[in-house]
Design an enzyme around this catalytic site. Structure first.
Site, PDB file in Angstrom:
ATOM      1  N   HIS A 180      39.802  69.071  -7.883  1.00 45.90           N
ATOM      2  CA  HIS A 180      39.647  67.849  -7.244  1.00 45.90           C
ATOM      3  C   HIS A 180      38.777  68.013  -5.429  1.00 45.90           C
ATOM      4  O   HIS A 180      39.088  68.933  -5.041  1.00 45.90           O
ATOM      5  CB  HIS A 180      40.379  66.620  -6.935  1.00 45.90           C
ATOM      6  CG  HIS A 180      40.457  65.982  -7.866  1.00 45.90           C
ATOM      7  ND1 HIS A 180      40.851  64.507  -8.188  1.00 45.90           N
ATOM      8  CD2 HIS A 180      41.714  66.191  -8.740  1.00 45.90           C
ATOM      9  CE1 HIS A 180      41.535  64.506  -9.542  1.00 45.90           C
ATOM     10  NE2 HIS A 180      42.077  65.675  -9.876  1.00 45.90           N
ATOM     11  N   HIS A 251      49.513  64.590  -8.025  1.00 44.74           N
ATOM     12  CA  HIS A 251      48.788  65.513  -6.228  1.00 44.74           C
ATOM     13  C   HIS A 251      49.183  65.125  -5.079  1.00 44.74           C
ATOM     14  O   HIS A 251      48.521  64.603  -4.547  1.00 44.74           O
ATOM     15  CB  HIS A 251      47.558  64.948  -6.735  1.00 44.74           C
ATOM     16  CG  HIS A 251      46.619  65.615  -7.744  1.00 44.74           C
ATOM     17  ND1 HIS A 251      45.657  66.393  -8.249  1.00 44.74           N
ATOM     18  CD2 HIS A 251      46.573  64.851  -9.578  1.00 44.74           C
ATOM     19  CE1 HIS A 251      45.299  66.221  -9.405  1.00 44.74           C
ATOM     20  NE2 HIS A 251      45.766  65.800  -9.775  1.00 44.74           N
ATOM     21  N   ALA A 276      50.431  69.723  -9.522  1.00 44.73           N
ATOM     22  CA  ALA A 276      49.795  69.944  -8.595  1.00 44.73           C
ATOM     23  C   ALA A 276      51.072  68.759  -7.275  1.00 44.73           C
ATOM     24  O   ALA A 276      50.661  67.387  -6.924  1.00 44.73           O
ATOM     25  CB  ALA A 276      48.648  67.762  -8.598  1.00 44.73           C
ATOM     26  N   ARG A 283      68.040  71.434  -2.122  1.00 45.64           N
ATOM     27  CA  ARG A 283      68.171  70.585  -1.292  1.00 45.64           C
ATOM     28  C   ARG A 283      66.855  69.709  -1.841  1.00 45.64           C
ATOM     29  O   ARG A 283      67.277  68.752  -0.687  1.00 45.64           O
ATOM     30  CB  ARG A 283      68.314  71.096   0.222  1.00 45.64           C
ATOM     31  CG  ARG A 283      68.689  72.565   0.297  1.00 45.64           C
ATOM     32  CD  ARG A 283      69.065  73.050   1.109  1.00 45.64           C
ATOM     33  NE  ARG A 283      70.564  74.191   1.240  1.00 45.64           N
ATOM     34  CZ  ARG A 283      70.408  75.805   1.277  1.00 45.64           C
ATOM     35  NH1 ARG A 283      68.993  76.036   1.475  1.00 45.64           N
ATOM     36  NH2 ARG A 283      71.505  76.112   1.104  1.00 45.64           N
ATOM     37  N   ASP A 385      50.291  72.640 -23.670  1.00 45.86           N
ATOM     38  CA  ASP A 385      50.102  73.169 -23.617  1.00 45.86           C
ATOM     39  C   ASP A 385      50.199  74.738 -23.974  1.00 45.86           C
ATOM     40  O   ASP A 385      49.512  75.852 -24.339  1.00 45.86           O
ATOM     41  CB  ASP A 385      48.603  73.620 -23.146  1.00 45.86           C
ATOM     42  CG  ASP A 385      48.859  73.748 -21.758  1.00 45.86           C
ATOM     43  OD1 ASP A 385      49.399  73.818 -21.398  1.00 45.86           O
ATOM     44  OD2 ASP A 385      47.338  73.375 -21.661  1.00 45.86           O
ATOM     45  N   GLY A 386      51.401  75.303 -23.538  1.00 50.71           N
ATOM     46  CA  GLY A 386      52.182  76.528 -23.701  1.00 50.71           C
ATOM     47  C   GLY A 386      51.324  76.622 -21.926  1.00 50.71           C
ATOM     48  O   GLY A 386      51.562  78.601 -21.653  1.00 50.71           O
ATOM     49  N   ASP A 410      45.230  65.687 -20.908  1.00 55.15           N
ATOM     50  CA  ASP A 410      44.931  66.106 -19.603  1.00 55.15           C
ATOM     51  C   ASP A 410      43.210  67.001 -19.855  1.00 55.15           C
ATOM     52  O   ASP A 410      42.674  68.020 -18.739  1.00 55.15           O
ATOM     53  CB  ASP A 410      45.112  66.464 -18.575  1.00 55.15           C
ATOM     54  CG  ASP A 410      44.957  66.529 -16.784  1.00 55.15           C
ATOM     55  OD1 ASP A 410      44.151  65.841 -16.964  1.00 55.15           O
ATOM     56  OD2 ASP A 410      45.262  67.575 -16.348  1.00 55.15           O
TER      57      ASP A 410
END
Length: 526
Positions: A180, A251, A276, A283, A385-386, A410
């Protein structure tokens, strides 16, 4: 008399014989069609051998017994699927474009943009997708009102349904921006008013007003991915949810307390889990930790019910409860900010349950009491997609919370199953490098979405997690539909739902796609 009595199951046929039967004329005097000798995915992830009846004229799935007894007629067309799988069509919640068209690029020509939408919708059916949410990534502020106005629900008789829009940005964290553009990132100092100013007031109206204005589609979806720690975002979540807009966290570098508070405000989805966002820390598990969040820890309701009487011997009031005192770009270019430990919280721990939780106590008369908790874990989606996630991470997430797992692509504008590897133009002078299913910005190691297809994700998912094909199908059909609150119309084989169907072989390869009960695509592979 049920469907099995109405029709005798033919003996299994070969895939070749199946294709020959599918290309037979699909019209019939009563417009009823029966698919037989097939496996039907159920909403619980199982596969059952059963016939499915549809009405081609109305484009919906039928209740076979009700249709038979009320209309006293059988389908004139019977299609033997040769033992293959007949599934609801796939739903992709995050598609950035495909076949050379980018949903985020507008050149000032409405008709050209609409033609691009139509082209993607008609071609994507070859991947088994029959519904999708076009996604717009961070843009120059003035473009949003026009883009989101154009991305109203849309479909043709031979295309997938574009359900609405998904605005990924600009209210995201710069340290998790990925691909982005930093100059366009924004905060929301005036809360919901800032969202209206950026996206356009007409695109942010209540769900009913937005769906009914300018579209003939029955459902309309709007998703906003934002970072709740950004100024003004947290305060806007409840208002967005009230208007029927799905809020997704993504994100973001939100710590656990902020992520949890966002869920209380209405967060329904985690955008591309693991990517993202801060990585899992014991913790402060941050956003990823929401998959394991205990509703008892984050709810004001105690699962221990009071009573004025003493329970009789041999009748346990409650179970054993332990008390505690503790509380696409995908890979960004910056180091994740260090995380701090969770603030200590008192409370009662109990086994984590999925979805809406109803702890049970016993009152003085022995009746069970069920109270709905005020904390509900969100859905989460994965790019399988691996590349974006290691297979072990995929399996870890699914094992933790299978009920709300969703598969997405995506995928970017160069999505095309037939496209060769190479360097391709993107936007603003930037270029992609495509290597198999891997897609990154030229000159960097930053992933820029993907080029994987959703049917490939389904097949990968079975390998990565060890789940059945039926369970993988659920993550690409029923789960996304339920997240969008459209499971009565899409992603299901319920009577009355749209007859958007795909025929798969038992390995998950798409053999044909049907829109509103009519075949619109068929494989040519032998």
């Amino acid at each position: 008399m049920g469907t099995s009595a109405a029709f005798k199951y033919p003996s299994p046929t070969s895939a070749r014989a199946y294709r020959l039967q599918l290309i037979a004329p699909m019209t019939s005097p009563n417009s009823l069609v029966c698919f037989t000798n097939c496996l039907l995915p159920q909403e619980d992830g199982n596969l059952i051998e059963k016939d499915l009846w549809i009405d081609q004229r109305r484009g919906i799935i039928l209740d076979a017994q009700t249709t038979f007894y009320l209309r006293r007629e059988r389908p004139n067309t019977v299609i033997d699927l040769g033992g293959n799988i007949l599934s609801p069509g796939y739903i992709d919640l995050q598609l950035n474009g495909g076949y050379g068209f980018d949903f985020s690029v507008y050149d000032g020509d409405d008709e050209a943009y609409k033609a691009g939408m139509k082209m993607v919708a008609e071609r994507i059916v070859e991947t088994g997708v029959t519904s999708l949410v076009p996604t717009v990534i961070t843009q120059e502020k003035s473009l949003y009102p026009k883009l989101l106005q154009l991305l109203r629900p849309f479909a043709t008789p031979t295309s997938a349904t574009l359900l609405g829009w998904h605005a990924e940005g600009p209210f995201i964290n710069i340290s998790k921006r990925g691909a982005h553009a930093p100059p366009y990132l924004l905060s929301a100092p005036e809360g919901i008013k800032t969202f209206e100013d950026v996206y356009g007031v007409s695109n942010m109206t209540d769900a009913e007003d937005w769906t009914m204005s300018g579209t003939n589609q029955e459902v309309g979806i709007r998703i906003v991915t934002a970072a709740p720690e950004i100024e003004g975002v947290m305060g806007a979540i409840a208002q967005l949810t009230k208007r029927g807009i799905i809020f997704a966290v993504g994100h973001s570098v939100a710590k656990s307390d902020i992520a949890t508070d966002s869920v209380r405000q209405g967060t329904r989805l985690i955008t591309h889990l693991f990517n993202a966002m801060p990585q899992l820390h014991h913790r402060d598990p941050s956003i990823i930790g929401l998959l394991g969040a205990s509703p008892y820890l984050y709810s004001s309701f105690s699962p221990i019910q009071s009573s004025t009487t003493t329970p009789q011997r041999g009748h346990s009031r409650v179970g054993s409860i332990a008390k505690t005192t503790g509380g696409s770009e995908a890979i960004d270019e910056n180091v994740t900010p260090p995380q701090t430990p969770l603030s200590r919280r008192g409370g009662v721990m109990a086994p984590a349950l999925s979805g809406t939780v109803t702890p049970v106590g016993v009152n003085s008369e022995g009746d069970q009491l069920a109270r709905t908790m005020d904390f509900e874990r969100p859905f989460y989606d994965l790019i399988v997609d691996g590349i974006h996630c290691h297979p072990n991470s995929i399996r870890l997430a699914y094992s933790s919370f299978p009920e709300r797992c969703i598969l997405i692509t995506d995928a970017m504008k160069i999505l095309d199953p037939n496209l060769r590897d190479g360097v391709y133009e993107w936007r603003d002078g930037k270029r992609y490098v495509k290597e198999g299913h891997k897609l990154y910005l030229e000159g960097t190691n930053t992933l820029a979405g993907s080029v994987v297809t959703l049917d490939t994700c389904v097949r990968n998912f079975t390998k990565f997690t060890g789940c059945t094909i039926g369970q993988a199908i659920k993550c690409a059909t029923y789960n996304p539909a339920k997240c969008l609150n459209i499971e009565h119309k899409k992603g299901t084989l319920r009577p009355g739902a749209d007859a958007d169907l795909i025929v798969l072989d038992r390995h998950g390869h798409v053999l044909s796609t049907w829109i509103k009960g009519k075949k619109v695509w068929e494989t040519t592979k032998q």
